[in-house]
Design a protein around this motif. Structure first.
Motif, mmCIF file in Angstrom:
data_model
loop_
_atom_site.group_PDB
_atom_site.id
_atom_site.type_symbol
_atom_site.label_atom_id
_atom_site.label_comp_id
_atom_site.label_asym_id
_atom_site.label_seq_id
_atom_site.Cartn_x
_atom_site.Cartn_y
_atom_site.Cartn_z
ATOM 1 N N GLY A 213 0.643 15.657 8.492
ATOM 2 C CA GLY A 213 0.456 16.746 7.537
ATOM 3 C C GLY A 213 1.728 17.247 6.891
ATOM 4 N N LEU A 214 2.807 16.434 6.952
ATOM 5 C CA LEU A 214 4.071 16.887 6.382
ATOM 6 C C LEU A 214 4.118 16.767 4.861
ATOM 7 N N GLY A 215 3.209 16.003 4.290
ATOM 8 C CA GLY A 215 3.217 15.880 2.839
ATOM 9 C C GLY A 215 2.309 14.780 2.348
ATOM 10 N N ILE A 216 2.426 14.502 1.049
ATOM 11 C CA ILE A 216 1.639 13.479 0.365
ATOM 12 C C ILE A 216 2.495 12.227 0.249
ATOM 13 N N ALA A 217 1.919 11.071 0.545
ATOM 14 C CA ALA A 217 2.673 9.821 0.520
ATOM 15 C C ALA A 217 2.035 8.832 -0.436
ATOM 16 N N MET A 218 2.862 8.004 -1.068
ATOM 17 C CA MET A 218 2.365 6.846 -1.809
ATOM 18 C C MET A 218 2.719 5.601 -1.014
ATOM 19 N N LEU A 219 1.689 4.919 -0.533
ATOM 20 C CA LEU A 219 1.873 3.696 0.228
ATOM 21 C C LEU A 219 0.927 2.638 -0.340
ATOM 22 N N THR A 220 0.833 1.497 0.305
ATOM 23 C CA THR A 220 -0.096 0.482 -0.165
ATOM 24 C C THR A 220 -1.316 0.433 0.756
ATOM 25 N N HIS A 221 -2.380 -0.144 0.231
ATOM 26 C CA HIS A 221 -3.667 -0.141 0.941
ATOM 27 C C HIS A 221 -3.547 -0.658 2.367
ATOM 28 N N TRP A 222 -2.896 -1.828 2.539
ATOM 29 C CA TRP A 222 -2.863 -2.430 3.868
ATOM 30 C C TRP A 222 -1.888 -1.731 4.792
ATOM 31 N N ASP A 223 -1.066 -0.819 4.265
ATOM 32 C CA ASP A 223 -0.219 0.004 5.136
ATOM 33 C C ASP A 223 -1.022 1.079 5.850
ATOM 34 N N VAL A 224 -2.109 1.545 5.214
ATOM 35 C CA VAL A 224 -2.814 2.727 5.733
ATOM 36 C C VAL A 224 -4.313 2.513 5.901
ATOM 37 N N PHE A 225 -4.769 1.255 5.855
ATOM 38 C CA PHE A 225 -6.214 1.041 5.899
ATOM 39 C C PHE A 225 -6.832 1.551 7.198
ATOM 40 N N ARG A 226 -6.121 1.466 8.299
ATOM 41 C CA ARG A 226 -6.670 1.959 9.569
ATOM 42 C C ARG A 226 -6.800 3.484 9.537
ATOM 43 N N GLN A 227 -5.811 4.164 8.978
ATOM 44 C CA GLN A 227 -5.839 5.624 8.898
ATOM 45 C C GLN A 227 -6.920 6.101 7.926
ATOM 46 N N LEU A 228 -7.148 5.349 6.855
ATOM 47 C CA LEU A 228 -8.239 5.697 5.936
ATOM 48 C C LEU A 228 -9.594 5.515 6.621
ATOM 49 N N ALA A 229 -9.682 4.477 7.465
ATOM 50 C CA ALA A 229 -10.950 4.215 8.145
ATOM 51 C C ALA A 229 -11.281 5.285 9.178
ATOM 52 N N ASP A 230 -10.239 5.807 9.872
ATOM 53 C CA ASP A 230 -10.528 6.833 10.890
ATOM 54 C C ASP A 230 -10.362 8.261 10.356
ATOM 55 N N ASN A 231 -10.153 8.372 9.035
ATOM 56 C CA ASN A 231 -10.069 9.667 8.347
ATOM 57 C C ASN A 231 -8.866 10.522 8.767
ATOM 58 N N SER A 232 -7.852 9.886 9.373
ATOM 59 C CA SER A 232 -6.621 10.652 9.596
ATOM 60 C C SER A 232 -5.827 10.788 8.303
ATOM 61 N N LEU A 233 -6.159 9.942 7.327
ATOM 62 C CA LEU A 233 -5.652 10.083 5.968
ATOM 63 C C LEU A 233 -6.809 9.925 4.990
ATOM 64 N N VAL A 234 -6.728 10.605 3.861
ATOM 65 C CA VAL A 234 -7.708 10.457 2.787
ATOM 66 C C VAL A 234 -6.962 10.127 1.505
ATOM 67 N N GLU A 235 -7.645 9.421 0.613
ATOM 68 C CA GLU A 235 -7.010 9.018 -0.636
ATOM 69 C C GLU A 235 -7.111 10.123 -1.678
ATOM 70 N N VAL A 236 -6.051 10.266 -2.452
ATOM 71 C CA VAL A 236 -6.007 11.233 -3.554
ATOM 72 C C VAL A 236 -6.191 10.473 -4.857
ATOM 73 N N HIS A 237 -7.175 10.874 -5.652
ATOM 74 C CA HIS A 237 -7.415 10.266 -6.960
ATOM 75 C C HIS A 237 -6.990 11.248 -8.046
ATOM 76 N N LEU A 238 -6.002 10.867 -8.839
ATOM 77 C CA LEU A 238 -5.537 11.718 -9.925
ATOM 78 C C LEU A 238 -6.427 11.513 -11.153
ATOM 79 N N GLN A 239 -6.716 12.613 -11.856
ATOM 80 C CA GLN A 239 -7.609 12.538 -13.006
ATOM 81 C C GLN A 239 -6.990 11.811 -14.190
ATOM 82 N N ASP A 240 -5.661 11.895 -14.322
ATOM 83 C CA ASP A 240 -5.013 11.348 -15.516
ATOM 84 C C ASP A 240 -4.126 10.130 -15.227
#
Length: 301
Positions: free
Chosen positions: A229-256
């Motif tokens: 929870g220290l901040g927002i990160a830009m990484l690649t899909h295969w760096d964080v796919f496990r964390q996205l799957a267990d919801n310890s991280l969520v993806e941010v979609h920018l509108q623009d």
């Protein structure tokens, strides 16, 4: 030029002495000395500086090492291709991979790969720097950054887009950005290697300056900081796919803006004489990525 002489040369260069190379090859030291002498006569150069106490490569010997390795690998590759079991691999696979991808994907797949190929060994360098695979005598490099023009051979393995991710705890406390401009109001985790975040705005790639609340050289550290929870990160899909799957991280979609598309690439020194161990590893890697995508709902490959 006889292949046993070349193999003996590499053994001596690696072992650092004639006697050690002889033990490694299970021959007499005299045989090792004769083979080195024959090779030097064939090439017309001295390959080693010899004294009673030391043995070191000459400049010509240093220059000959990558060619010698290529000859030995070519012979091993031919034998592997013509063997009754072309689906198995042997020898030492010397390779490099980005640290984050290596930790997330490569290391977890190695037990199964080595169990299926008991004669295979892995020499793995996990590093985010661009390694000179020819100069280092490597069989293979896995790369994610956009590839520069080169004489090396590159094969696309899987898509691996960048994404912005954040922990649910951070969102609960600080909210999430909706636009590119909103990023200026948030705590961002910055990788030294990606000083500006690449974003696609109106079809054009821009590089957004980011002030790092946390700055690190390590993908693993950036991922851990984001999970904490220290901040927002830009990484690649295969760096964080496990964390996205267990919801310890969520993806941010920018509108623009959308994210830059990257891929996992396999880079080899040449199309010729590709060792069978390289092909076996890449086949296992593609299967691993496909299986992970199916099990975890990752991006289809």
């Amino acid at each position: 030029m006889l292949l046993p002489d070349v193999q003996t040369f590499l053994a001596v260069a690696s072992a650092g002495s004639l006697s050690a190379a002889a033990r490694q090859l299970n021959v007499l030291p005299m045989q090792v000395s004769r083979r080195i002498a024959a090779l030097e006569e064939d090439l017309g150069v001295r390959l080693f500086h010899r004294t009673t106490r030391s043995l070191t490569l000459t400049a010509e010997g240093e220059a000959f090492v990558p060619y010698a390795k290529a000859m030995v690998d070519a012979e091993a590759g031919a034998r592997a291709e013509l063997s009754p079991s072309p689906g198995t691999a042997s020898g030492v696979l010397r390779m490099t991979a980005p640290s984050g991808f290596g930790q997330s994907v490569v290391l977890p797949m190695l037990p199964g790969l080595l169990e299926s190929n008991p004669d295979l060994r892995i020499d793995l360098d996990l590093s985010d720097r661009q390694v000179d695979i020819v100069g280092q005598g490597l069989d293979l490099a896995l790369r994610i950054a956009p590839l520069e023009d080169s004489e090396l051979v590159a094969r696309k393995i899987a898509p691996n887009p960048r994404l912005i991710c954040v922990s649910p705890g951070y969102v609960k406390r600080y909210g999430r950005p909706d636009t590119v401009a909103d990023l200026d109001q948030h705590r961002c985790i910055k990788l030294d290697a990606v000083g500006r975040w690449p974003l696609v705005v109106d079809g054009k790639l821009i590089r957004k300056r980011i002030e790092g609340y946390v700055t690190t050289t390590s993908v693993e550290a950036a991922r851990t900081a984001a999970v904490q929870g220290l901040g927002i990160a830009m990484l690649t899909h295969w760096d964080v796919f496990r964390q996205l799957a267990d919801n310890s991280l969520v993806e941010v979609h920018l509108q623009d803006a959308s994210m830059e598309d990257l891929s996992v690439w396999a880079v080899i020194p040449s199309r010729r004489y590709v060792p069978n161990r390289v092909n076996v590893f890449l086949a296992a890697l593609q299967k691993e990525l496909s299986d992970l995508a199916g099990r975890r709902g990752a991006q289809p490959l």
